[in-house]
Design a protein around this motif. Structure first.
Motif, PDB file in Angstrom:
ATOM      1  N   ALA A  40       0.848  -1.566  -0.128  1.00  0.00           N
ATOM      2  CA  ALA A  40      -0.290  -0.306   0.113  1.00  0.00           C
ATOM      3  C   ALA A  40       0.840   0.873  -0.083  1.00  0.00           C
ATOM      4  O   ALA A  40       2.154   1.029   0.576  1.00  0.00           O
ATOM      5  N   GLY A  41       0.655   2.112  -0.543  1.00  0.00           N
ATOM      6  CA  GLY A  41       1.375   3.426  -0.880  1.00  0.00           C
ATOM      7  C   GLY A  41       2.518   3.485  -2.031  1.00  0.00           C
ATOM      8  O   GLY A  41       3.124   3.782  -1.414  1.00  0.00           O
ATOM      9  N   GLY A  42       2.328   2.418  -2.410  1.00  0.00           N
ATOM     10  CA  GLY A  42       3.523   1.894  -3.681  1.00  0.00           C
ATOM     11  C   GLY A  42       3.770   3.662  -4.797  1.00  0.00           C
ATOM     12  O   GLY A  42       5.032   3.454  -4.954  1.00  0.00           O
ATOM     13  N   SER A  43       2.792   3.621  -5.071  1.00  0.00           N
ATOM     14  CA  SER A  43       3.216   5.070  -6.053  1.00  0.00           C
ATOM     15  C   SER A  43       3.445   6.064  -5.312  1.00  0.00           C
ATOM     16  O   SER A  43       4.776   7.101  -6.005  1.00  0.00           O
ATOM     17  N   ALA A  44       3.032   6.228  -4.256  1.00  0.00           N
ATOM     18  CA  ALA A  44       3.128   7.538  -3.509  1.00  0.00           C
ATOM     19  C   ALA A  44       4.919   7.785  -2.880  1.00  0.00           C
ATOM     20  O   ALA A  44       5.510   8.345  -3.263  1.00  0.00           O
ATOM     21  N   GLN A  45       5.334   6.533  -2.712  1.00  0.00           N
ATOM     22  CA  GLN A  45       6.497   6.032  -2.545  1.00  0.00           C
ATOM     23  C   GLN A  45       7.207   6.432  -4.020  1.00  0.00           C
ATOM     24  O   GLN A  45       8.322   7.082  -3.245  1.00  0.00           O
ATOM     25  N   ALA A  46       7.247   5.297  -4.564  1.00  0.00           N
ATOM     26  CA  ALA A  46       8.256   6.039  -6.051  1.00  0.00           C
ATOM     27  C   ALA A  46       8.192   7.414  -6.043  1.00  0.00           C
ATOM     28  O   ALA A  46       8.874   7.702  -6.681  1.00  0.00           O
ATOM     29  N   LEU A  51      11.341  12.895  -6.413  1.00  0.00           N
ATOM     30  CA  LEU A  51      11.582  14.000  -5.684  1.00  0.00           C
ATOM     31  C   LEU A  51      12.774  14.558  -4.716  1.00  0.00           C
ATOM     32  O   LEU A  51      13.105  15.236  -5.227  1.00  0.00           O
ATOM     33  N   MET A  52      12.702  12.949  -3.973  1.00  0.00           N
ATOM     34  CA  MET A  52      14.253  13.429  -3.571  1.00  0.00           C
ATOM     35  C   MET A  52      15.701  12.940  -4.693  1.00  0.00           C
ATOM     36  O   MET A  52      16.074  13.996  -3.942  1.00  0.00           O
ATOM     37  N   ALA A  53      15.738  12.282  -5.791  1.00  0.00           N
ATOM     38  CA  ALA A  53      16.703  12.533  -6.712  1.00  0.00           C
ATOM     39  C   ALA A  53      16.711  13.565  -7.182  1.00  0.00           C
ATOM     40  O   ALA A  53      17.979  14.062  -7.379  1.00  0.00           O
ATOM     41  N   GLN A  54      15.312  14.429  -8.074  1.00  0.00           N
ATOM     42  CA  GLN A  54      15.461  16.081  -8.348  1.00  0.00           C
ATOM     43  C   GLN A  54      16.129  16.797  -7.442  1.00  0.00           C
ATOM     44  O   GLN A  54      16.440  17.657  -7.747  1.00  0.00           O
ATOM     45  N   ALA A  55      15.655  16.540  -5.616  1.00  0.00           N
ATOM     46  CA  ALA A  55      16.200  17.356  -5.212  1.00  0.00           C
ATOM     47  C   ALA A  55      17.533  17.627  -4.679  1.00  0.00           C
ATOM     48  O   ALA A  55      18.129  18.336  -4.328  1.00  0.00           O
ATOM     49  N   ALA A  56      18.314  16.046  -4.844  1.00  0.00           N
ATOM     50  CA  ALA A  56      19.856  15.943  -5.215  1.00  0.00           C
ATOM     51  C   ALA A  56      20.020  16.763  -6.197  1.00  0.00           C
ATOM     52  O   ALA A  56      21.460  17.358  -6.032  1.00  0.00           O
ATOM     53  N   GLN A  57      19.721  16.417  -7.534  1.00  0.00           N
ATOM     54  CA  GLN A  57      20.336  16.986  -7.833  1.00  0.00           C
ATOM     55  C   GLN A  57      20.261  19.326  -8.448  1.00  0.00           C
ATOM     56  O   GLN A  57      21.184  19.173  -8.115  1.00  0.00           O
ATOM     57  N   ALA A  58      19.205  19.217  -8.011  1.00  0.00           N
ATOM     58  CA  ALA A  58      19.285  21.109  -8.095  1.00  0.00           C
ATOM     59  C   ALA A  58      20.216  21.370  -6.701  1.00  0.00           C
ATOM     60  O   ALA A  58      20.393  21.968  -6.764  1.00  0.00           O
ATOM     61  N   ARG A  59      20.481  20.214  -5.249  1.00  0.00           N
ATOM     62  CA  ARG A  59      21.475  20.663  -4.754  1.00  0.00           C
ATOM     63  C   ARG A  59      23.001  20.822  -4.832  1.00  0.00           C
ATOM     64  O   ARG A  59      23.371  21.708  -4.914  1.00  0.00           O
ATOM     65  N   ALA A  60      22.811  19.424  -5.663  1.00  0.00           N
ATOM     66  CA  ALA A  60      24.368  19.745  -6.631  1.00  0.00           C
ATOM     67  C   ALA A  60      24.431  20.664  -7.479  1.00  0.00           C
ATOM     68  O   ALA A  60      25.638  21.458  -8.029  1.00  0.00           O
TER      69      ALA A  60
END
Length: 479
Positions: A40-46, A51-60
């Motif tokens: 349950a919540g698999g799509s939200a987790q994905a 978004l976390m990966a995009q945030a990491a790229q934005a921080r870099a």
């Protein structure tokens, strides 16, 4: 028996041991329409992970921008410190900060241009961290690792050479070290560029011998200011902003200016009574006129390839009405004295298989490429100036005897009238003044020995070209 699709199976994850199951999450699993099990919540987790990966790229990316901004800030701080030092120059010196090298064409800026009794200096500020040293004919910066600074040397030398061609007098390339450890560097010349700590810059400039020039320092500073306008809007050096007159620039190349009373910008054009003037739109050509022009060109191509130049008055020779027995107009001789240096001579001396002339509107200037250029504005490899253009440059620089100037990647032979260079095989002497410049390239990965060998070979070539040109000009003068 397996549950069907859509069946909810509640379960608890337990870790053995008393009192531990209360802190564990309750996870429910489902079977989707494809029969695959998913939490349950698999799509939200994905989506959260995406978004976390995009945030990491934005921080870099933000870190990289902050690093670049820090480098620009350090550069600006260094330029301000050097400007403070240059402000200590005595009266009679002029300093222009943050100027454009090629106004209207590129945003390449010059940190400081200094004009004084001894000439013109291009000062490039380097606020490098760590120490600086010279090794194997190159400049090195030492922080956590060592990095060569040959590109910086070549850039400031190339900019000074470009300024020299535009102003018609020598420009000395200088790098001012403004870092915290700059004072430990011993002042010296590296690959034709003066490397000077900021604290010693003013003393070195004042100690240079005065140059003999027909232009006064005031006029020269104004010429520099007009040739290289400010690169930033907050540049407030207005001491030399008065307009140049024809008498001021006598001996310099004419500059086209907007007529008095007419704005060169995009302001509103107004009538004498102050009302806005209506601008007439340019008339667009019709399809009929385009077809008519095409028919005319087709007819011209059928009549002969030489008709278009004759109609435009671009080609010398007999008129279209001349008969085989009639006399024709004699061929027009080449008015450019610099064309006495022929393509065959350049091929023989330079060893290049490709020699392409870059047309110049100036009657005293000829230029050639020694390889196929990538774009039309590429700097030529061979540059010759004769006649009035050469006399202006010699007068501006105070040149009275022959000499050879060596810059990184460029060597020039200056020959006033009735002079010669040492090493000429013939006894020729120049019948008129001329200046010839040859650009050359260092071998890949060149060290001190190979770089000096490349410079010696280039100097020999420019000397041979100068000798051939002196002989050809004397022969042309006798004919």
């Amino acid at each position: 028996m397996w549950p069907g699709p859509g069946t909810r199976i509640p379960c608890e994850l337990h870790r053995f041991g008393p009192g531990t199951h209360a802190s564990l999450p309750r996870v429910s699993a489902y079977r989707d329409h494809r029969g695959l099990w998913m939490a349950a919540g698999g799509s939200a987790q994905a989506r959260a992970e995406e978004l976390m990966a995009q945030a990491a790229q934005a921080r870099a990316a933000a870190d990289a921008l902050e690093t670049e901004a820090g480098a620009w800030t350090a550069g600006a701080d260094g330029e301000r410190r050097v400007a403070d030092s240059l402000a200590q120059l005595p009266p009679g010196w002029h300093v222009h900060h943050d100027r454009l090298l090629r106004p209207g064409r590129a945003q390449t800026n010059l940190d400081h241009v200094v004009v004084g009794p001894s000439g013109v200096y291009l000062v490039d500020t380097k606020n490098w961290a760590g120490g600086t040293s010279v090794h194997d004919g190159n400049l090195w910066q030492h922080t956590q690792s060592s990095s060569p600074k040959g590109r910086e040397l070549d850039n400031v030398s190339r900019f000074a050479a470009e300024m020299e061609r535009g102003l018609g007098l020598p420009v000395v390339p200088v790098i001012a070290l403004a870092g915290s450890r700059a004072s430990s560097f011993p002042r010296q010349r590296v690959r034709g560029v003066e490397i000077i700590p900021r604290d010693e810059l003013v003393g070195w400039l004042v100690a240079q011998p005065a140059a003999s020039s027909d232009d006064g320092v005031e006029l020269l500073a104004r010429r520099v200011a007009h040739a290289h306008p400010p690169a930033s809007l907050d540049e407030t050096n207005r001491a030399d902003s008065s307009p140049l007159t024809v008498a001021d620039v006598l001996g310099a190349d004419p500059v086209r200016r907007a007529p008095a009373g007419r704005s060169s910008g995009r302001g509103v054009d107004r009538t004498p009574n102050g009302t806005p003037r209506r601008r007439q739109r340019p008339r667009r050509g019709s399809m009929a006129s385009a077809l008519f022009g095409l028919v005319v060109l087709m007819a011209a191509s059928q009549l002969g390839p030489g008709i278009v130049p004759h109609l435009l008055g671009l080609a010398p020779g007999p008129s279209l009405s001349s008969t085989p027995g009639s006399s024709s107009t004699p061929p027009v001789t080449d008015a450019k004295q610099c064309h006495a240096l022929s393509r065959a001579t350049i091929v023989r001396v330079s060893g290049s298989r490709t020699v392409l002339e870059k047309p110049q509107p100036d009657v005293d200037t000829c230029t050639w490429w020694l390889m196929k250029p990538r774009f039309a504005t590429q700097t030529p490899d061979v540059w010759v100036q004769t006649g009035a253009a050469a006399r202006r440059r010699f007068a501006a620089s105070g040149t009275t005897g022959s000499r050879v100037d060596m810059l990184p990647g460029e060597v020039s032979a200056w020959l006033p009238e009735n002079t010669a260079l040492a090493g000429w095989a013939s006894k020729a002497r120049t019948s008129q003044p001329f200046l010839i410049t040859l650009r050359f390239r260092y071998p890949e990965g060149a060290n001190q020995k190979t770089a000096l060998a490349a410079e010696a070979a280039a100097e020999k070539k420019v000397s041979r070209l100068a000798e051939e040109l002196a002989i050809a000009l004397a022969r042309r003068g006798r004919s």
